[in-house]
Structure formats: structure tokens, C-alpha cells
Design a protein around this motif. Structure first.
Motif, short mmCIF file in Angstrom:
data_model
loop_
_atom_site.label_atom_id
_atom_site.label_comp_id
_atom_site.label_asym_id
_atom_site.label_seq_id
_atom_site.Cartn_x
_atom_site.Cartn_y
_atom_site.Cartn_z
N THR A 1 12.65 14.55 11.00
CA THR A 1 11.33 14.10 10.55
C THR A 1 11.37 12.62 10.20
OG1 THR A 1 10.91 16.29 9.62
CG2 THR A 1 9.44 14.51 8.96
N PRO A 2 10.65 11.77 10.93
CA PRO A 2 10.60 10.34 10.59
C PRO A 2 9.62 10.06 9.46
CG PRO A 2 9.26 10.75 12.52
CD PRO A 2 9.88 12.07 12.16
N ALA A 3 9.86 8.97 8.76
CA ALA A 3 8.95 8.55 7.69
C ALA A 3 8.02 7.46 8.21
CB ALA A 3 9.74 8.02 6.49
N VAL A 4 6.75 7.57 7.87
CA VAL A 4 5.77 6.56 8.26
C VAL A 4 4.85 6.28 7.07
CG1 VAL A 4 5.76 7.16 10.72
CG2 VAL A 4 4.19 8.33 9.17
N GLY A 5 4.29 5.08 7.05
CA GLY A 5 3.28 4.77 6.06
C GLY A 5 3.65 3.67 5.10
N ALA A 6 2.61 3.07 4.53
CA ALA A 6 2.77 1.98 3.57
C ALA A 6 2.88 2.49 2.14
CB ALA A 6 1.58 1.03 3.68
N SER A 7 3.01 3.81 1.96
CA SER A 7 2.93 4.39 0.62
C SER A 7 3.99 3.84 -0.33
CB SER A 7 3.04 5.90 0.70
OG SER A 7 2.02 6.45 1.50
N GLY A 8 5.21 3.59 0.16
CA GLY A 8 6.25 3.06 -0.71
C GLY A 8 5.86 1.72 -1.29
N ALA A 9 5.37 0.81 -0.43
CA ALA A 9 4.90 -0.49 -0.91
C ALA A 9 3.70 -0.34 -1.83
CB ALA A 9 4.56 -1.38 0.29
N ILE A 10 2.82 0.61 -1.50
CA ILE A 10 1.63 0.85 -2.33
C ILE A 10 2.02 1.31 -3.72
CG2 ILE A 10 -0.44 2.26 -2.58
CD1 ILE A 10 -0.63 0.09 -0.41
N TYR A 11 3.02 2.17 -3.82
CA TYR A 11 3.46 2.62 -5.14
C TYR A 11 4.04 1.46 -5.95
CZ TYR A 11 2.62 7.62 -5.33
OH TYR A 11 2.01 8.85 -5.43
N GLY A 12 4.72 0.54 -5.28
CA GLY A 12 5.17 -0.65 -5.98
C GLY A 12 3.99 -1.44 -6.52
N ILE A 13 2.94 -1.56 -5.72
CA ILE A 13 1.72 -2.26 -6.15
C ILE A 13 1.07 -1.54 -7.32
CG2 ILE A 13 -0.66 -2.75 -5.44
CD1 ILE A 13 0.44 -3.60 -2.74
N LEU A 14 1.03 -0.22 -7.27
CA LEU A 14 0.44 0.55 -8.38
C LEU A 14 1.18 0.28 -9.69
CD1 LEU A 14 -0.24 4.02 -6.69
CD2 LEU A 14 -1.95 2.37 -7.49
N VAL A 15 2.51 0.27 -9.62
CA VAL A 15 3.29 -0.02 -10.82
C VAL A 15 3.00 -1.42 -11.33
CG1 VAL A 15 5.64 -0.39 -11.68
CG2 VAL A 15 5.12 1.63 -10.32
N ALA A 16 2.94 -2.39 -10.42
CA ALA A 16 2.64 -3.76 -10.82
C ALA A 16 1.26 -3.84 -11.47
CB ALA A 16 2.69 -4.68 -9.60
N PHE A 17 0.29 -3.12 -10.92
CA PHE A 17 -1.06 -3.12 -11.49
C PHE A 17 -1.04 -2.54 -12.89
CE2 PHE A 17 -5.26 -1.50 -12.35
CZ PHE A 17 -6.10 -2.50 -11.85
N GLY A 18 -0.31 -1.43 -13.06
CA GLY A 18 -0.24 -0.81 -14.38
C GLY A 18 0.42 -1.71 -15.41
N MET A 19 1.38 -2.53 -14.98
CA MET A 19 2.05 -3.43 -15.91
C MET A 19 1.21 -4.67 -16.21
SD MET A 19 5.96 -3.14 -14.42
CE MET A 19 6.71 -4.15 -15.69
N MET A 20 0.43 -5.11 -15.23
CA MET A 20 -0.40 -6.30 -15.42
C MET A 20 -1.71 -5.98 -16.14
SD MET A 20 -0.14 -8.37 -11.83
CE MET A 20 1.33 -9.25 -11.33
#
Length: 255
Positions: free
Chosen positions: A163-182
Motif C-alpha cells: 500500500t503506497p502513501a499519498v497526500g499532503a496530510s503529513g505537511a498539513i498536520y505540521g501546519i495545524l500544530v503551527a497554527f495551534g502554537m501561534m
């Protein structure tokens, strides 16, 4: 959160173009650019980057939700970080997600490999069994599990292998964390929760759900979700924002 910043706009356009192009090219595009397990013959080093622009061809909502989150949460992050630092952050979180996802998959693969060895298989027999089973899965969707081996361990092993992995979700989760901290006190109003929830509560709860699903295998959002990729993006995002907040930014800009 209303204005789309320039870098976010470019990333969004690239994702949409790649999604349309992959629909046209079909399986070959996903074979080349999705992130395969490192022991799979389809794995290529560039997939650590390219998988971030690929999305599930059978689910329009996959790219829709990711691009919505990129616009809604990525734009205010870029306004604070600037273009160059935002790009570094985005790709670092996505690559971090790929690393954690691959490490977890490698653990599951090795568990299955060891189980076959413990069942009396030799190394050459395990390799032959893997090749035959992969061919069987590709043609019929089924494969044989030897007697005396834990079925769940072997199924998980092959799930990670094929099963291959696809999607921007990993980067999006990083952005979500950054938003929560900012912006911890910004209230988010979600379609499935009819009350506003502050980012400092919602985002940790979302990450906790992924951790629960990753550890138990039970997901309220359905199957086929790379929960540890989400967690990897969140972890790398947290580390970067914690370092920058401590060493580079004026504290007032985070209120």
C-alpha cells in the motif's frame, strides 16, 4: 484566515494540477510518484517528496479537505513565517511524516518477516513467499498465509508492503500544530461539531485521535488512513515551531 497567501496559492495549484494529471495517466502515475515501502520494487527516492502532491484517485474529498486546510491554516502561518521559512516548514513536515510512516511500516514488515522465520522458513523461502504472495495479491487480491503463523501479523506485513502513501496530510498536520502554537485562542467552528472550539483544544484532540487509531487500528474516519504519517508531520511541525519560537521570534507575534 480569509486571504490566500502566494506560496499557499502555488502549492494549491500544483496539487490540483498533479491530481488532474494523475487521473489522466492512471496507475502509472501512482506507481512512480506515490510513497512505496522501501523494500517494494516500486520505491524510488523522489517519492519522499512527490507523494505529498498525490491524492487518492477514488476520493475527491481527500484532496478537497487537504487543500481547504492548506488555505485556511497555511495562509496565516505564511504571513508570520514568510515565504522561504514557510516552504522549509511545509516540506520538512511532509518529509518527517514520510520518515515516521516508513519506520512504523518497517517495524510491521520485520515483525512479519521474523514470524515467517520462526515458523521454519529459510531466508530464501521467505523471499520466494513474498514474491509469490505479492503476485497473487496483484492478480486476485488474495494470498496464502502459512499454518502456524499469526494471521494478523502477516496481513499487516503485506498491507505495509503493497500500500503506497499519498497526500499532503503529513505537511498539513505540521501546519495545524503551527497554527495551534501561534494562534491558540482562535475559535474553530467545525461542520461536525456545532460549537466553536479553541485551536489549543481542537488540534491536540485531533492528534490524540490519530494516535489512538494508529495504536489500536480503529478509526472513526474510515480505513486507509496513514495515522502515523499524520503524527510524524505533527511531531516535526512541533519541533520546528518550538525551536523557532524559543530562538527567533518576538514573543508578542504569537499572541
Amino acid at each position: 484566515m480569509g486571504r490566500m497567501t502566494e506560496t499557499v496559492k502555488v502549492l494549491l495549484i500544483i496539487n490540483v494540477i498533479v491530481y488532474i494529471g494523475s487521473q489522466v495517466l492512471g496507475d502509472k502515475a501512482y506507481e512512480l510518484f506515490s510513497l512505496w515501502f522501501i523494500e517494494n520494487d516500486n520505491f524510488q527516492f523522489w517519492q519522499v517528496i512527490t507523494h505529498m502532491f498525490m491524492h487518492d484517485p477514488n476520493s475527491f474529498f481527500h484532496i478537497l479537505f487537504n487543500m481547504y486546510a492548506l488555505w485556511a491554516f497555511g495562509s496565516p502561518i505564511e504571513q508570520v513565517l514568510g515565504k522561504n521559512k514557510f516552504l522549509f516548514f511545509y516540506f520538512s513536515a511532509g518529509i518527517g511524516a514520510a520518515i515516521i510512516h516508513t519506520l512504523v511500516n518497517y517495524y510491521h514488515f520485520q515483525a512479519g518477516y521474523s514470524a515467517l522465520l520462526d515458523a521454519g522458513f529459510g531466508t530464501a523461502e521467505v523471499e520466494q513467499y513474498l514474491r509469490e504472495s505479492y503476485a497473487s495479491i496483484s492478480s486476485s487480491g488474495q494470498f496464502r498465509i502459512p499454518n502456524g503463523v499469526d494471521q494478523d501479523i502477516i496481513r499487516t506485513m503485506f498491507q505495509t508492503y503493497i500500500t503506497p502513501a499519498v497526500g499532503a496530510s503529513g505537511a498539513i498536520y505540521g501546519i495545524l500544530v503551527a497554527f495551534g502554537m501561534m494562534f491558540p485562542n482562535v475559535e474553530l467552528f467545525l461542520l461536525f461539531v456545532p460549537v466553536p472550539i479553541k485551536a489549543k483544544f481542537f488540534i491536540p484532540a485531533l492528534i490524540a485521535l490519530d494516535l489512538f487509531s494508529g495504536l489500536t487500528g480503529y478509526s472513526i474516519f474510515g480505513g486507509g488512513i496513514a495515522h502515523f504519517a499524520h503524527l510524524g508531520g505533527a511531531l516535526f511541525g512541533f519541533i520546528m515551531m518550538w525551536y523557532w519560537k524559543k530562538n527567533q521570534f518576538n514573543q508578542n507575534r504569537w499572541d
